[in-house]
Design a protein around this motif. Structure first.
Motif, PDB file in Angstrom:
ATOM      1  N   ILE A 124       0.662  -1.303   0.022  1.00 40.38           N
ATOM      2  CA  ILE A 124      -0.041   0.042   0.112  1.00 40.38           C
ATOM      3  C   ILE A 124       0.806   1.201   0.161  1.00 40.38           C
ATOM      4  CG2 ILE A 124      -1.748   1.403   1.490  1.00 40.38           C
ATOM      5  CD1 ILE A 124      -3.040  -1.042   2.230  1.00 40.38           C
ATOM      6  N   GLU A 125       0.545   2.160  -0.910  1.00 35.41           N
ATOM      7  CA  GLU A 125       1.255   3.490  -0.949  1.00 35.41           C
ATOM      8  C   GLU A 125       0.380   4.510  -1.199  1.00 35.41           C
ATOM      9  OE1 GLU A 125       4.490   5.853  -3.934  1.00 35.41           O
ATOM     10  OE2 GLU A 125       4.318   3.501  -3.791  1.00 35.41           O
ATOM     11  N   VAL A 126       0.465   5.390  -0.388  1.00 35.34           N
ATOM     12  CA  VAL A 126      -0.585   6.704  -0.390  1.00 35.34           C
ATOM     13  C   VAL A 126       0.333   8.007  -0.310  1.00 35.34           C
ATOM     14  CG1 VAL A 126      -2.683   5.425   0.802  1.00 35.34           C
ATOM     15  CG2 VAL A 126      -0.741   6.825   2.329  1.00 35.34           C
ATOM     16  N   THR A 127      -0.673   9.058  -0.671  1.00 38.62           N
ATOM     17  CA  THR A 127      -0.119  10.288  -0.988  1.00 38.62           C
ATOM     18  C   THR A 127      -0.724  11.285  -0.043  1.00 38.62           C
ATOM     19  OG1 THR A 127       0.967  10.113  -3.242  1.00 38.62           O
ATOM     20  CG2 THR A 127       0.785  12.261  -2.312  1.00 38.62           C
ATOM     21  N   VAL A 128      -0.058  12.033   0.740  1.00 41.24           N
ATOM     22  CA  VAL A 128      -0.569  13.077   1.533  1.00 41.24           C
ATOM     23  C   VAL A 128      -0.145  14.258   1.442  1.00 41.24           C
ATOM     24  CG1 VAL A 128      -1.113  11.325   3.373  1.00 41.24           C
ATOM     25  CG2 VAL A 128       0.897  12.721   3.561  1.00 41.24           C
ATOM     26  N   ASP A 129      -0.919  15.438   1.750  1.00 41.09           N
ATOM     27  CA  ASP A 129      -0.457  16.931   1.710  1.00 41.09           C
ATOM     28  C   ASP A 129       0.974  16.970   2.533  1.00 41.09           C
ATOM     29  OD1 ASP A 129      -2.798  17.406   0.480  1.00 41.09           O
ATOM     30  OD2 ASP A 129      -3.814  18.142   2.316  1.00 41.09           O
ATOM     31  N   ALA A 130       1.665  17.857   1.848  1.00 38.45           N
ATOM     32  CA  ALA A 130       3.101  18.303   2.294  1.00 38.45           C
ATOM     33  C   ALA A 130       3.075  19.159   3.714  1.00 38.45           C
ATOM     34  CB  ALA A 130       3.862  19.041   1.370  1.00 38.45           C
ATOM     35  N   LEU A 131       4.025  19.108   4.447  1.00 39.46           N
ATOM     36  CA  LEU A 131       3.879  19.725   5.660  1.00 39.46           C
ATOM     37  C   LEU A 131       4.706  21.016   5.397  1.00 39.46           C
ATOM     38  CD1 LEU A 131       3.260  19.441   8.747  1.00 39.46           C
ATOM     39  CD2 LEU A 131       5.583  18.597   8.983  1.00 39.46           C
ATOM     40  N   GLU A 132       3.833  21.965   4.892  1.00 35.91           N
ATOM     41  CA  GLU A 132       4.250  23.511   4.651  1.00 35.91           C
ATOM     42  C   GLU A 132       3.334  24.346   5.235  1.00 35.91           C
ATOM     43  OE1 GLU A 132       5.849  22.522   0.198  1.00 35.91           O
ATOM     44  OE2 GLU A 132       3.916  23.559   0.523  1.00 35.91           O
ATOM     45  N   VAL A 133       4.238  25.382   6.135  1.00 40.42           N
ATOM     46  CA  VAL A 133       3.299  26.527   6.788  1.00 40.42           C
ATOM     47  C   VAL A 133       3.700  27.864   5.907  1.00 40.42           C
ATOM     48  CG1 VAL A 133       3.276  27.461   8.866  1.00 40.42           C
ATOM     49  CG2 VAL A 133       3.322  25.050   9.009  1.00 40.42           C
ATOM     50  N   THR A 134       2.924  28.526   5.719  1.00 35.80           N
ATOM     51  CA  THR A 134       3.272  29.543   4.712  1.00 35.80           C
ATOM     52  C   THR A 134       3.474  31.104   5.683  1.00 35.80           C
ATOM     53  OG1 THR A 134       1.235  30.157   4.203  1.00 35.80           O
ATOM     54  CG2 THR A 134       2.386  28.654   2.844  1.00 35.80           C
ATOM     55  N   GLU A 284      -6.401   7.523   7.188  1.00 41.13           N
ATOM     56  CA  GLU A 284      -7.564   7.296   6.552  1.00 41.13           C
ATOM     57  C   GLU A 284      -7.391   7.095   4.838  1.00 41.13           C
ATOM     58  OE1 GLU A 284      -8.914  11.400   6.253  1.00 41.13           O
ATOM     59  OE2 GLU A 284     -10.037  11.288   8.362  1.00 41.13           O
ATOM     60  N   ARG A 285      -6.286   7.309   4.312  1.00 40.58           N
ATOM     61  CA  ARG A 285      -6.066   6.656   2.900  1.00 40.58           C
ATOM     62  C   ARG A 285      -5.601   5.335   2.886  1.00 40.58           C
ATOM     63  NH1 ARG A 285      -4.006  12.509   0.236  1.00 40.58           N
ATOM     64  NH2 ARG A 285      -6.041  13.689   0.539  1.00 40.58           N
ATOM     65  N   VAL A 286      -4.695   5.140   3.988  1.00 37.76           N
ATOM     66  CA  VAL A 286      -4.260   3.743   4.176  1.00 37.76           C
ATOM     67  C   VAL A 286      -5.520   2.839   4.272  1.00 37.76           C
ATOM     68  CG1 VAL A 286      -3.159   2.010   5.637  1.00 37.76           C
ATOM     69  CG2 VAL A 286      -2.115   4.054   4.928  1.00 37.76           C
ATOM     70  N   LEU A 287      -6.606   3.205   5.259  1.00 38.95           N
ATOM     71  CA  LEU A 287      -7.663   2.404   5.433  1.00 38.95           C
ATOM     72  C   LEU A 287      -8.374   2.179   4.075  1.00 38.95           C
ATOM     73  CD1 LEU A 287      -9.626   1.033   7.446  1.00 38.95           C
ATOM     74  CD2 LEU A 287     -10.441   3.103   8.023  1.00 38.95           C
ATOM     75  N   ALA A 414      -4.707  -2.238  15.223  1.00 34.84           N
ATOM     76  CA  ALA A 414      -4.758  -3.201  13.896  1.00 34.84           C
ATOM     77  C   ALA A 414      -4.318  -2.143  12.629  1.00 34.84           C
ATOM     78  CB  ALA A 414      -5.956  -3.951  13.692  1.00 34.84           C
ATOM     79  N   LEU A 415      -4.901  -0.999  12.531  1.00 34.28           N
ATOM     80  CA  LEU A 415      -4.902  -0.166  11.468  1.00 34.28           C
ATOM     81  C   LEU A 415      -3.271   0.377  11.724  1.00 34.28           C
ATOM     82  CD1 LEU A 415      -5.709   1.623   8.940  1.00 34.28           C
ATOM     83  CD2 LEU A 415      -6.643   3.276  10.612  1.00 34.28           C
ATOM     84  N   ALA A 416      -2.893   0.604  12.849  1.00 34.53           N
ATOM     85  CA  ALA A 416      -1.433   1.353  13.040  1.00 34.53           C
ATOM     86  C   ALA A 416      -0.514   0.227  12.574  1.00 34.53           C
ATOM     87  CB  ALA A 416      -1.093   1.464  14.564  1.00 34.53           C
ATOM     88  N   VAL A 417      -0.785  -1.113  12.603  1.00 27.25           N
ATOM     89  CA  VAL A 417       0.053  -2.170  12.100  1.00 27.25           C
ATOM     90  C   VAL A 417       0.202  -1.929  10.443  1.00 27.25           C
ATOM     91  CG1 VAL A 417       0.319  -4.671  11.439  1.00 27.25           C
ATOM     92  CG2 VAL A 417      -0.159  -3.745  13.777  1.00 27.25           C
ATOM     93  N   VAL A 418      -0.841  -1.483   9.825  1.00 26.27           N
ATOM     94  CA  VAL A 418      -0.937  -1.560   8.208  1.00 26.27           C
ATOM     95  C   VAL A 418      -0.456  -0.333   7.857  1.00 26.27           C
ATOM     96  CG1 VAL A 418      -2.785  -1.573   6.256  1.00 26.27           C
ATOM     97  CG2 VAL A 418      -3.216  -2.696   8.328  1.00 26.27           C
ATOM     98  N   VAL A 419      -0.562   0.567   8.678  1.00 26.32           N
ATOM     99  CA  VAL A 419       0.222   2.134   8.397  1.00 26.32           C
ATOM    100  C   VAL A 419       1.629   1.956   8.384  1.00 26.32           C
ATOM    101  CG1 VAL A 419       0.276   4.655   9.257  1.00 26.32           C
ATOM    102  CG2 VAL A 419      -1.841   3.382   9.054  1.00 26.32           C
TER     103      VAL A 419
END
Length: 466
Positions: A124-134, A284-287, A414-419
């Motif tokens: 499983i591979e997911v994409t999340v928002d980048a950690l950027e503070v403007t 959420e996206r991994v799930l 269980a979800l933490a294991v998958v993540v």
């Protein structure tokens, strides 16, 4: 007792159960005793009526019915245990044969948990928002803090956007003043949108003592939803003055000595918030990906019950607290009843799938919940419920909900294991490291709750009793 299990489909079975009559003896004795306490027969003391007299007076059939009703749960449970079934909900029982002195035979159809094969989730591979503070976000946060320290000073001029006005209101419907349509001395910030539609335009340009009339749809009260003629009178106008953004402001509004230190802290807080949001997004996206990989048959009756529970909770709890009914809610949402029912069904399916898959993963990985984890989860749930931890814990114990809380924590683990096994990258292509395991476990538990309940707070209750 003899029992046989017939699989009707992957989520439903029929139990066929035969009970020799001698095994009904305890239930028959209990039936005679119960009837003895309920009836009176001349010539016999209460509770001392012979069985043959009860049969003659009230009929053997009444005794058998009482005995069978008493015995069915016991024999059903024995058959479930014998068949090693993981049943869901209540069975549909049908007595197929009852021969006095010989045999009791009945069938019980019931939903069961389907057998689920946990898919290979390592890819499983997911994409999340980048950690950027403007810089703009930091400035906005500081500006919001500045707004909280604004002062208001009376002015002798016409009211303008952003001013705080003190107003008297009077609402009429069909020319009649509403009993709950009069309010004096209301403080209102022009442009905030916190009162009636049209009020901003009505009061802008008025000085103290000025008044205006406008038409608006009432948002609450006895004439909610009706068009009203509203008269508003301005009794005072005050201008909001924001403090200067300097070191003095930083010292007044925070524990920092300089504005730069305050801004640095604001940036750090925003980064922490975005880290939390990023982790939640990843979970959420991994799930979602895990749910796509697994084949999960859904029990029809369980799904129907879950959909009904969600609709009931929405109509009678959430909407009721907001003073809305389902029709008005759908109008606000711009949805048809069919669209709403389809969405509710999809949410229920997702919740059931989530629970089934993660429960299976709990068993496969042999995940346990310790007292510390349960206590931490209870504290979080208490906080979100608005109750003290002691009150919430008491309610949980009295309601028999401890296993439910244990299940929530276990599914979170269980979800933490998958993540942990998944690859999470941000929109810049950088690998995201979800470091804090304890915090991650807490967040995954919350993610699981949100997925299972999907904000409708419906739960698929599982019971093993007839």
């Amino acid at each position: 007792m003899k029992s046989a299990v017939e699989t009707l489909n992957p989520t439903r079975v029929r139990l066929s159960i035969e009970v020799p009559f001698e095994e009904l003896k305890d239930s028959l004795d209990a039936a005679y005793k119960k009837i003895n306490q309920q009836v009176t027969v001349k010539g016999f003391r209460k509770g001392k009526i012979p069985a043959r007299v009860i049969d003659q007076r009230f009929g053997r059939g009444a005794v058998l019915e009482e005995a069978v009703n008493d015995a069915l749960p016991k024999f059903y449970t024995e058959a479930v245990n014998e068949g090693e079934l993981n049943v869901l909900g209540q069975p549909e029982v049908d007595i197929t044969e009852l021969k006095d002195g010989e045999l009791l035979a009945f069938t019980a159809e019931v939903d069961v948990r389907p057998e689920i094969e946990i898919p290979d989730y390592s890819g499983i591979e997911v994409t999340v928002d980048a950690l950027e503070v403007t810089d703009e976000e930091v400035e906005k946060a500081v500006e919001q803090l500045r707004e909280r320290f604004a002062a208001t000073n009376p002015v002798e001029r016409a009211a303008a956007d952003g001013d705080v006005v003190t107003i008297d209101l009077e609402a009429k419907v069909d020319g009649e003043i509403l009993e709950d349509g009069v309010a004096d001395g209301v403080s209102y910030t022009i442009g905030s949108g916190e009162l009636l539609d049209g009020i901003d335009e009505a009061v802008t340009g008025l000085e103290a003592g000025g008044e205006a009339t406008f038409t608006s749809e009432l948002k609450g009260g006895s004439a909610e939803g009706k068009a009203a003629e509203v008269t508003v009178k301005v009794t005072a106008v005050a201008a909001r003055e924001l403090p200067e953004l300097d070191d003095d402001f930083a010292q007044m509004a925070s524990e920092f000595d300089t504005l730069e230190e305050l801004k640095a802290d604001s940036r750090k807080r925003l980064e922490t918030t975005k880290q939390y949001d990023q982790a939640t997004q990843a979970q959420e996206r991994v799930l979602e990906e895990l749910l796509k990989l697994a084949e999960v048959p859904i029990p029809e009756k369980l799904l129907a019950d879950e959909v009904q529970t969600r609709k009931h909770n929405l109509e009678h709890h959430q909407l009721g607290q907001m003073g809305l009914d389902l029709e008005k809610y759908l109008e606000i949402q711009g949805k048809t009843l069919e669209e709403f029912e389809n969405e509710t069904s999809e949410q229920a399916i997702k919740g059931i799938k989530t629970q089934f898959i993660l429960d299976e993963l709990v068993n496969k990985e042999k995940l346990n919940v310790n007292q510390e984890e349960l206590t931490e989860h209870l504290m979080r749930r208490a906080q979100s419920s608005g109750m003290s931890p002691d009150q919430f814990a008491q309610a949980v114990v009295e309601g028999g909900q401890v296993p439910m809380l244990v299940g929530e924590v276990a599914r979170g683990k269980a979800l933490a294991v998958v993540v942990e096994a998944a690859k999470v990258v941000d929109t810049n292509g950088e690998v995201v490291d979800l470091e804090d395991e304890d915090e991650a476990a807490a967040e995954t538990t919350e993610t699981v709750e949100a997925a299972a309940e999907d904000k409708a707070e419906g739960k698929a209750e599982e019971k093993n009793e007839a």
